[in-house]
Design an enzyme around this catalytic site. Structure first.
Site, short mmCIF file in Angstrom:
data_model
loop_
_atom_site.label_atom_id
_atom_site.label_comp_id
_atom_site.label_asym_id
_atom_site.label_seq_id
_atom_site.Cartn_x
_atom_site.Cartn_y
_atom_site.Cartn_z
N HIS A 472 35.72 101.72 52.61
CA HIS A 472 35.21 101.42 53.81
C HIS A 472 34.38 102.54 54.57
O HIS A 472 33.74 102.61 55.60
CB HIS A 472 36.50 101.09 54.63
CG HIS A 472 36.36 100.46 55.99
ND1 HIS A 472 35.06 100.53 56.79
CD2 HIS A 472 37.19 99.55 56.74
CE1 HIS A 472 35.37 99.74 57.70
NE2 HIS A 472 36.46 99.01 57.65
N TYR A 588 43.64 95.85 68.99
CA TYR A 588 42.02 96.49 68.48
C TYR A 588 41.34 95.11 68.24
O TYR A 588 41.76 94.51 67.24
CB TYR A 588 42.38 97.31 67.50
CG TYR A 588 41.15 97.91 66.77
CD1 TYR A 588 41.00 99.44 66.79
CD2 TYR A 588 40.28 97.40 66.04
CE1 TYR A 588 39.83 100.07 66.24
CE2 TYR A 588 38.95 98.02 65.64
CZ TYR A 588 39.06 99.48 65.82
OH TYR A 588 38.09 100.04 65.09
N THR A 601 30.96 101.01 64.75
CA THR A 601 31.98 100.24 65.31
C THR A 601 32.33 100.83 66.91
O THR A 601 32.30 102.04 67.03
CB THR A 601 33.04 99.96 64.59
OG1 THR A 601 33.66 101.27 64.10
CG2 THR A 601 32.64 99.22 63.08
#
Length: 783
Positions: A472, A588, A601
């Site tokens: 990630h 979230y 993001t």
């Protein structure tokens, strides 16, 4: 050792008669072709940098400007207002004729004018792309200002931009005012706390805003002036790379194959086509032939910076912090099968191997019966365990000799491939647990048969199914999903298979076989591998997963109710969580900030006062018209929060960066400490379909992806990923932990399904929930 000899270009032996030199013409030819390919890539890279560097103009426009200036000079007019004469006076060359000096001066002036025009156009485009009011206008109604803005963006955007052409024109992420961020934060926590707790939080926030916040904001604005993006580098370092817990489950995520079809049941053939497609995508990426991503249905470009590290990238462990290492090029992949690691070259004689040739090489690995070296089989567990333990082991056992060479080979590979002996996907018995096991396999496997540090790992199962696991830190899911969509489409609609299910084409039987990597694993290293495996196995066993397809209706029906599909699902999740736990939680939802340079993001705090009021009204038995009014208010609020997050007016990234600054300054903020310690018990993300034009869902409706998912963020919470497919299908991926008695992925999935039906029934009273038996029959028919 035949493969080792083939890598030697020349050998020599000293004899009494002199030196006996033996050249390998095949090896020298490979070296030559490899060099040619490398130089071609460099030339293409330089050419693309020039084209992107002068965008939105084109290199040919320079010639047009030069010709225009020279033409005006020959008409006895001076468009430079004396500047050409000034340049001519200061030319260092005096031996050439006056006429030639005038021409040279005109070319110099034309070049300067051209560069000035480029700078002006880029500045204008940057200012145009900073306009975001269009996003807040009512759907279907465009103001005159926005219409003019769209026309100007089209004019200044130029023609046929390359992948990175817009990078220099994207605006920088703005730093919100502290008072605005604090105000939005207090609004977001209001439905989660009682009056006394809210009053305490309000006092902390007011104290921070009036004192320390101003000082921290000054430093943050200073960074924003200096850096392209004031968030991204700190986000990558402190959220991802400095994390010391395992990245397996906690950070990595996965993507699935087609849901209802498997293009071929032959494992090697599926690998042959898709590996070839991955390299086709990389070639397009290197040539910047991939179109820049845009907001769907608009001309607005998104940042492409994350695409630079898709291939040839590995996360390197460190004791304090990891690093992301990217190499310029790699002509091979590393393949794992039955505890062995193989180096498979994908280029031969300067070309990419054909799908049939890759299938042939993969089959060689499947047929290879060589046992794993001592300690090799479960070596990958080091990447699945604690990061400090892996960093120490890497330094102690893999910093020299054969282990270093083999580890370098894995880390420098284009990507990592796993040939799994299991069968995954939707099974013939239509068992609902099939997709659950498929998800867990992609997320963590056996904890040692994936290389979790690679930018991405592609898994091929025995029945021809495939999937992807991605690290990630280097990029977010939409970037990996873009590659995966291209590969799936190319596999089925471009490359295809023959009647027997094998890849098309011929095979060069003289291809050198894949080379098995060698290891010298000590007993101490094996002990560390076992410890890392134990940590990873405990984490994997604790993950509860449920993947299901919601087929009763999709975004088509939701849009007819004049509601955003994303807002609809988010309200359903709020309703499902309230029914599951009897309360609300900090929620979230991932949004992107790629409208800005190097954007990644931002968080949308989906649980709002409006959404909680709606849920309480619905569960409290309020009249339907009251609930509908509250629902529309909640969905509009959600859309507003999403737009604000996309346009740089979010809450969490700003507060995160203020917290980082406070740590650099060595000052403590009770307010920031509390904000950063709040758990996200409901973490959600929508996986968008970015290249729908690649899939013909009208004629081939079964060629749809299952989507992807991730592990739970909080130990006592849920991770929910969802994907809208076509008009009548939504796939959900739900994760939680067995160790928490309050969470159950399957129970939560059933509550989501019920909430979806209840919401649609509220908006469309004539809607009736489909008969369950009929629904099951439809699913069987599709399969």
């Amino acid at each position: 050792m035949a493969e080792a000899h083939q890598a030697v270009a020349f050998q020599f032996t000293v004899t009494p008669d002199g030196i006996d030199l033996r050249l390998s013409h095949q090896a020298l030819s490979e070296i030559y072709l490899s060099g040619v390919r490398s130089w071609k890539k460099r030339i293409i890279r330089v050419k693309n940098r020039v084209i992107s560097g002068v965008y939105p103009a084109s290199p040919s426009s320079w010639l047009f400007v030069v010709i225009a200036i020279l033409a005006t000079m020959y008409t006895r007019s001076d468009p430079s207002m004396g500047l050409i004469a000034k340049i001519q006076e200061h030319l260092p060359v005096s031996q050439i004729s006056t006429q030639c000096q005038a021409v040279v001066s005109a070319v110099v002036f034309s070049t300067m004018l051209w560069l000035l025009l480029i700078f002006t156009m880029r500045l204008c485009l940057k200012q145009l792309l900073s306009y975001h009011r269009w996003m807040f206008e009512q759907h279907g109604k465009m103001s005159t200002t926005t219409k003019i803005w769209v026309a100007l963006v089209r004019i200044f955007s130029g023609r046929k931009p390359l992948l990175y052409s817009y990078q220099g024109s994207l605006p920088n992420l703005p730093v919100p005012a502290v008072k605005d961020t604090v105000k939005r934060y207090l609004e977001s926590v209001r439905p989660l706390v009682d009056d006394a707790e809210y009053e305490r939080t309000n006092k902390l926030a007011a104290e921070f805003e009036s004192s320390l916040g101003k000082r921290l904001q000054w430093y943050l604005k200073l960074k924003a002036l200096w850096a392209s993006n004031y968030v991204s580098d700190w986000w990558e370092e402190y959220v991802y790379l400095r994390g010391r817990s395992p990245i397996m489950v906690n950070s990595n995520y996965y993507g699935m194959d087609f849901q209802y079809v498997t293009p071929t049941p032959i494992q090697a053939a599926r690998a042959g086509n898709t590996i070839h497609a991955f390299f086709l995508y990389r070639r397009k990426l290197n040539k910047e032939e991939i179109k820049p991503s845009r907001i769907p249905g608009t001309v607005i470009p998104l940042c492409s910076a994350q695409c630079e590290r898709i291939y040839n990238t590995t996360r390197i462990p460190g004791e304090e912090t990891d690093t992301v290492q990217h190499w310029e090029d790699s002509d091979y992949i590393v393949v794992y099968h039955k505890g062995r690691y193989f180096r498979l070259r994908v280029y031969q004689a300067g070309r990419i191997l054909s799908p049939r040739e890759i299938e042939f090489q993969i089959q060689r690995i499947l047929d290879n019966s060589t046992p794993p070296s001592k300690g090799e089989a479960k070596l990958g567990a080091l990447t699945a365990g604690e990061r400090i333990a892996w960093a120490k082991a890497r330094q102690e056992y893999f910093s020299s000799g054969v282990n270093k060479r083999s580890l370098d080979c894995i880390e420098r590979a284009a990507f990592f491939v796993v040939l799994d002996d299991d069968e995954r996907g939707m099974m013939a018995d239509n068992s609902p647990e099939g997709l659950d096991r498929y998800a867990k396999s992609l997320l963590h496997g056996n904890c040692y048969d994936r290389w979790f540090d690679k930018s991405f790992t592609v898994v091929y199962y025995k029945n021809g199914k495939s999937g992807i696991n991605a690290e990630h830190s280097w990029a977010d899911a939409p970037v990996v999903a873009h590659v995966w969509e291209f590969v799936l489409a190319a596999d089925s609609f471009q490359l295809g298979y023959n009647e027997e299910g094998h890849c098309k084409g011929e095979v060069d039987l003289l291809l050198p076989p894949p080379q098995k990597l060698n290891w010298e694993i000590s007993s101490e290293c094996e002990e560390q591998i076992s410890r890392s495996l134990a940590v990873a196995q405990a984490l994997a066993d604790d993950v509860d997963f449920h993947v299901f397809s919601f087929r009763e209706f999709g975004k088509g029906k939701i849009k007819k109710c004049r509601v955003s599909p994303d807002a609809f699902v988010q309200m359903a999740l709020q309703l499902a969580y309230f029914r599951d736990r009897g309360t609300f939680c900090l929620t979230y939802e991932a949004s992107m900030t790629r409208l800005f340079r190097e954007g990644r993001t931002e968080t949308v705090r989906s649980c709002s006062s409006e959404s909680s009021a709606f849920v309480r009204a619905l569960e409290g038995g309020e009249p339907a018209d009251v609930c509908r009014r509250l629902f529309h208010g909640a969905s509009e609020k959600h859309q507003q929060l999403y737009r604000m997050a996309m346009t740089g007016a979010g809450i969490d990234r700003h507060l995160f960066c203020l917290y980082v600054v406070s740590k650099y300054l060595g000052v403590d903020s009770p307010f920031l400490k509390e904000v950063l310690s709040e758990p996200w018990r409901l973490s959600t993300s929508q996986t968008p379909v970015q290249q729908a034009e690649l899939f013909d869902l009208v004629n081939y409706p079964e060629y749809i992806s299952c989507g992807g998912g991730f592990g739970p963020v909080a130990d006592d919470g849920y991770g929910v990923s969802y994907m809208f497919l076509a008009e009548n299908l939504i796939n959900f991926h739900i994760s939680c932990k067995h160790s928490c008695s309050d969470t159950d992925a399957h129970v939560f999935g059933s509550k989501i399904r019920a909430a979806m039906h209840d919401l649609l029934h509220l908006l469309d009273p004539v809607y009736k929930e489909p008969n369950k038996e009929r629904s099951k029959a439809e699913v069987k028919k599709d399969k």
